[in-house]
Design a protein around this motif. Sequence first.
Motif, PDB file in Angstrom:
ATOM      1  N   SER A  31       1.105  -1.370  -0.164  1.00 26.71           N
ATOM      2  CA  SER A  31      -0.153  -0.552  -0.019  1.00 26.71           C
ATOM      3  C   SER A  31       1.044   1.174   0.177  1.00 26.71           C
ATOM      4  O   SER A  31       2.044   1.608  -0.158  1.00 26.71           O
ATOM      5  CB  SER A  31      -1.195  -0.360   1.544  1.00 26.71           C
ATOM      6  N   PRO A  32       0.545   1.938  -0.657  1.00 30.32           N
ATOM      7  CA  PRO A  32       1.644   3.427  -0.301  1.00 30.32           C
ATOM      8  C   PRO A  32       1.872   3.452   0.960  1.00 30.32           C
ATOM      9  O   PRO A  32       3.272   4.024   1.023  1.00 30.32           O
ATOM     10  CB  PRO A  32       0.058   4.370  -0.854  1.00 30.32           C
ATOM     11  N   LEU A  33       1.058   3.693   1.669  1.00 29.99           N
ATOM     12  CA  LEU A  33       2.204   4.133   3.054  1.00 29.99           C
ATOM     13  C   LEU A  33       3.435   3.021   3.239  1.00 29.99           C
ATOM     14  O   LEU A  33       3.972   2.812   3.879  1.00 29.99           O
ATOM     15  CB  LEU A  33       1.388   3.266   4.938  1.00 29.99           C
ATOM     16  N   VAL A  63       4.632   0.730   1.601  1.00 32.04           N
ATOM     17  CA  VAL A  63       5.804   1.485   0.227  1.00 32.04           C
ATOM     18  C   VAL A  63       6.960   2.578   1.471  1.00 32.04           C
ATOM     19  O   VAL A  63       7.969   2.830   0.903  1.00 32.04           O
ATOM     20  CB  VAL A  63       5.434   2.133  -1.145  1.00 32.04           C
ATOM     21  N   VAL A  64       6.349   3.572   1.330  1.00 31.74           N
ATOM     22  CA  VAL A  64       6.439   5.154   2.095  1.00 31.74           C
ATOM     23  C   VAL A  64       7.882   4.311   3.271  1.00 31.74           C
ATOM     24  O   VAL A  64       8.901   5.254   3.354  1.00 31.74           O
ATOM     25  CB  VAL A  64       5.804   5.971   2.140  1.00 31.74           C
TER      26      VAL A  64
END
Lengths: 87, 246
Positions: free
Chosen positions: A39-41, A43-44
């Motif tokens: 998910s974006p979170l 990965v970041v």
Amino acid sequence: MIRWLARITRFDPARTVHLACVIGLVALLLMAWSVLAPSPLAVVVGMSLGHGLGVLAALLFGLAVFFDFRRVRRRARRGMAPSDARP
Amino acid sequence: MCIPVPYGFWHDASGTGAKQGCNSRAVVLSMSLMAVGALVVIALATVLLIHHLWIRPALDGPTRLRLLFGLGVLPAAATVMTTAQGLTHTTERNFCGSCHVMAAHLADVEDAESESLAARHGRNPYFGDTNCYTCHADYGMLGYPLTKLNGLRHVYHYYLGGYRSMSAEEARTTIRVAKPYPNSNCTQCHSGTLASFRNVGEHQALADDLAANRVACASAGCHGFSHPFTKTEEEKLAKTGEERRR
């Protein structure tokens, strides 16, 4: 600088390595999370905090080994001193 | 039949589209070789570190060598692999649509009946799973890192800028691109130098306006909106991205 670092790592190098292992495990966990649930979170976080903690763990390990070597060398020098003394 | 492709997810070889037709077992295993490699490296490093914490051996030569792998070599390899995997994954359509505010965009693009510009591009095999990225990426030498930095801004807006608490309906008519969509992104593929482009009367008549972005390719009078379901009546009448923003 080296003296300052030596003061920080004055404690047992083995404990420093254990700390590095724990931090390294957290870093690996975050990296695995970014791969398994991308998910974006995730990965970041994986690519920032995960990599940052991984670098910190490697640095701690390097420091512990460096100061352990230094300590062993100093001990060896002290141990060698009497036998090196020439009459 | 699901087949693995490098740097991507499993693709359905039947040609009905990526991931379609893949069963749940394949979805569990739907990882690229890079992702599998990263997980193997992470697992090896984890075993070495847990072994050290469990056994607590003396810091002698063999232990140092093991830890060099557990804290240095393997995590460094994992960093490279997870970075490559993460960056690849951020170009995929499902990643873009994973936030609820983009769910309508994703649904439209994946709708086989949709005639929107985005959906038509999404069905194009040359765009495939990465059609959002292909159209919205910045191009040029620094295009890739700049696009990724812009992506970070999206994450910021979602988690800290209020998008997360926004309803999907509110997001549909509120969230807009940060800057007018440049026609140069269209001409990355639709080359303006080919006869098939130049022979179109409107392209000739509007050449200067198109080059200066005064008229948008993706506007009502030209090729239609990329995401028409998001447009208000005022926006539908506007010709350029700048006007739509106002």
